[in-house]
Scaffold this active site. Structure first.
Site, PDB file in Angstrom:
ATOM      1  N   LYS A 235       9.684  -2.520   6.867  1.00 10.98           N
ATOM      2  CA  LYS A 235      10.218  -2.602   5.504  1.00 10.98           C
ATOM      3  C   LYS A 235      10.563  -1.196   5.042  1.00 10.98           C
ATOM      4  CE  LYS A 235       8.684  -3.356   0.733  1.00 10.98           C
ATOM      5  NZ  LYS A 235       7.539  -3.717  -0.139  1.00 10.98           N
ATOM      6  N   LYS A 247       8.630  -2.621 -12.855  1.00 11.51           N
ATOM      7  CA  LYS A 247       7.236  -2.208 -12.763  1.00 11.51           C
ATOM      8  C   LYS A 247       6.837  -1.422 -14.011  1.00 11.51           C
ATOM      9  CE  LYS A 247       7.212  -1.550  -7.702  1.00 11.51           C
ATOM     10  NZ  LYS A 247       6.147  -2.499  -7.320  1.00 11.51           N
ATOM     11  N   ASP A 258       7.055   2.972  -0.511  1.00 10.99           N
ATOM     12  CA  ASP A 258       7.419   1.607  -0.132  1.00 10.99           C
ATOM     13  C   ASP A 258       8.261   1.572   1.136  1.00 10.99           C
ATOM     14  OD1 ASP A 258       6.740  -0.954  -0.872  1.00 10.99           O
ATOM     15  OD2 ASP A 258       8.543  -1.300  -2.062  1.00 10.99           O
ATOM     16  N   ASP A 317      10.502  -8.074  -8.093  1.00  9.46           N
ATOM     17  CA  ASP A 317       9.591  -7.087  -7.517  1.00  9.46           C
ATOM     18  C   ASP A 317       8.949  -7.609  -6.235  1.00  9.46           C
ATOM     19  OD1 ASP A 317       8.356  -4.631  -7.361  1.00  9.46           O
ATOM     20  OD2 ASP A 317       6.646  -5.210  -8.602  1.00  9.46           O
ATOM     21  N   ARG A 321       9.832  -8.863   0.973  1.00 12.20           N
ATOM     22  CA  ARG A 321       9.859 -10.080   1.803  1.00 12.20           C
ATOM     23  C   ARG A 321      11.284 -10.618   1.946  1.00 12.20           C
ATOM     24  NH1 ARG A 321       5.727 -12.982  -2.161  1.00 12.20           N
ATOM     25  NH2 ARG A 321       5.139 -10.789  -2.273  1.00 12.20           N
TER      26      ARG A 321
END
Length: 471
Positions: A235, A247, A258, A317, A321
């Site tokens: 990812k 956020k 991230d 958010d 996935r």
């Protein structure tokens, strides 16, 4: 700093400082027990005592096992780096200690100073590991591999730690191309037009509001006659604002991390190629930036993924996935692998379940989980399995699409995220796939073990340990 393994007695090595690891039970009968006791040294784990007049740095350990030595070595290297000594020497306790010593020194001594206007100067230049083991050639091999893996972990840390204005999908692609050139890897980068041709609607939606175009990066290491073919999927959210499901301000800080899954697979393929392992490795990275704008994808949108599975967006958010759904589907078509492993800072729920130090492992194969958990123990990375179950799977049901991108209840969030990814793993690959949630283990603001402030490089040591011994 230069680290060397030398085939000599410790007394025959010329250096300014001797490093000695000592347990509490050994302290009682030590020749320097009186002066150490006067200094208040009790040989507790990770404690240090520098007897300058004897040019000896004592490091407390609970045992001479790898985990304790690695952690103590990380504490030791910080003391040495703050001194004005140029060289030090350590006696290698046993074969298993070499890897721990190297990791403690390299990873524990790691600093990211790229943005410091005046980075601290370190005087320490040479660190010698002394051993007279009869099988010194084998020790040298272990040492070399440990150094490659530790340096690959630092390589991963460097990318994760870089600020979001520096690392975006395009610059991450260039970095991958640079690695490919230096390590003789194949590299293919799919740009947004290519992603559209591949019908990667989920991944494209996540990056739509960013000024930086999304990209899918595919690196490959192909030795002759490989015994296994491995696909590593990362990812690569170079920054995650949360999108329209914005956020909170405090939660946005550290979101440069991230991209840690993507950076980890870069570190893994770097290490594998430098160790020249006889396995074929493919690294697939979904490089995307999740931002806010008039063109941002929205809660209530229904996305069509590459696999034609439709996805109801209930939270922008929960974007990682969505990216992985398309990248995993692409990877399964691109390469027929023996195993598929994905790495992602996927859920805060994983930290709630396992704490911030442990990687969550999810999948269907109990044997594969066992083998990976054993590699985790050998590598020093903490890993724990989270079980799939059909009751949690029901929480991803959508009334208007094939699946929802978030669960209808907040419980078991790490598992429901893993189950979402499972939807995009084909039946023939179910027992070949494992998902690693590194949300907690990939970044730290409080040093622990051989991890310093910032990126840890989670997953690199673990996967290298697994791949070295794969059968």
């Amino acid at each position: 700093m230069n680290i060397q393994l030398v085939n000599k007695e410790i007394s025959d090595i010329d250096s300014e400082v001797l490093i000695e690891f000592i347990t509490n039970s050994e302290l009682k009968d030590h020749k320097n027990a009186k002066i150490l006791n006067s200094a208040g040294f009790k040989a507790e784990q990770d404690s240090t005592c520098f007897l300058y007049e004897k040019s000896t740095l004592f490091c407390g350990v609970d045992s001479k096992k790898s985990d304790d030595l690695r952690s103590a070595c990380a504490a030791m290297i910080k003391v040495l780096k703050s001194s004005n000594y140029k060289s030090a020497k350590i006696s290698v306790v046993n074969k298993s200690a070499i890897k721990a010593l190297v990791e403690g020194i390299v990873l524990g001594g790691y600093e990211f100073n790229e943005y410091k206007s005046e980075p601290k100067k370190v005087v320490l230049e040479d660190l010698f590991l002394a051993s007279t083991d009869i099988d010194f050639g084998n020790l040298q091999t272990i040492f070399n591999e440990a150094l490659i893996i530790a340096n690959a972990t630092c390589f991963t840390r460097d990318i994760v730690n870089r600020a979001p204005q520096e690392i975006n999908p395009q610059t991450l692609s260039k970095l991958a191309q640079k690695l490919a050139k230096e390590n003789s890897l194949e590299c293919n980068v799919l740009k947004e037009d290519d992603l559209a041709k591949e019908s990667m609607g989920a991944m494209l939606a996540v990056g739509r509001a960013s000024v930086h175009e999304s990209a899918l990066i595919h690196l490959a290491y192909k030795p002759k006659n490989p015994k296994k073919i491995i696909s590593l999927v990362g990812k690569g959210l170079t920054y995650d604002s949360g999108g329209l499901s914005l956020k909170p301000a405090t939660s946005m800080v550290t979101m440069k991390m991230d991209k840690a899954g993507a950076c980890a697979v870069l570190g893994m393929i770097k290490a594998v190629s430098e160790m020249k392992l006889d396995i074929e490795v493919h690294a697939f990275i979904g490089a995307v930036e999740n931002m806010v704008g008039g063109d941002a994808y929205k809660p209530d949108d229904v996305l069509i993924s590459r696999s034609k599975t439709t996805i109801e967006v209930r939270n922008t958010d929960a974007e990682g996935r969505l990216v992985l759904a398309d990248v995993l589907d692409y990877a399964q078509d691109a390469v027929k692998s023996d195993y598929i492993f994905d790495f992602a800072t996927l859920t805060g729920a994983c930290m709630i379940a396992l704490g911030q130090y442990t990687t969550g492992l999810m999948g269907h194969s109990h044997k594969l989980k066992h083998d990976i958990s054993r590699a985790g123990a050998d590598s020093g990375e903490l890993i724990s399995s989270l079980p799939f179950n059909n009751h949690l799977k029901k929480l991803l049901k959508s009334e208007i699409a094939d699946i929802s991108n978030t669960a209808s209840k907040p419980y078991g969030g790490a598992i429901t995220a893993g189950l979402f990814l499972d939807k995009f793993i084909r039946d023939e690959n179910k027992n070949r796939w494992m998902h690693f949630d590194i949300a907690g283990s990939a970044y730290t603001e409080a040093p622990w073990d051989c991890n310093v402030y910032g990126a840890t490089g989670a997953g690199v040591r673990l996967m290298c340990e697994y791949l070295k011994d794969i059968k």
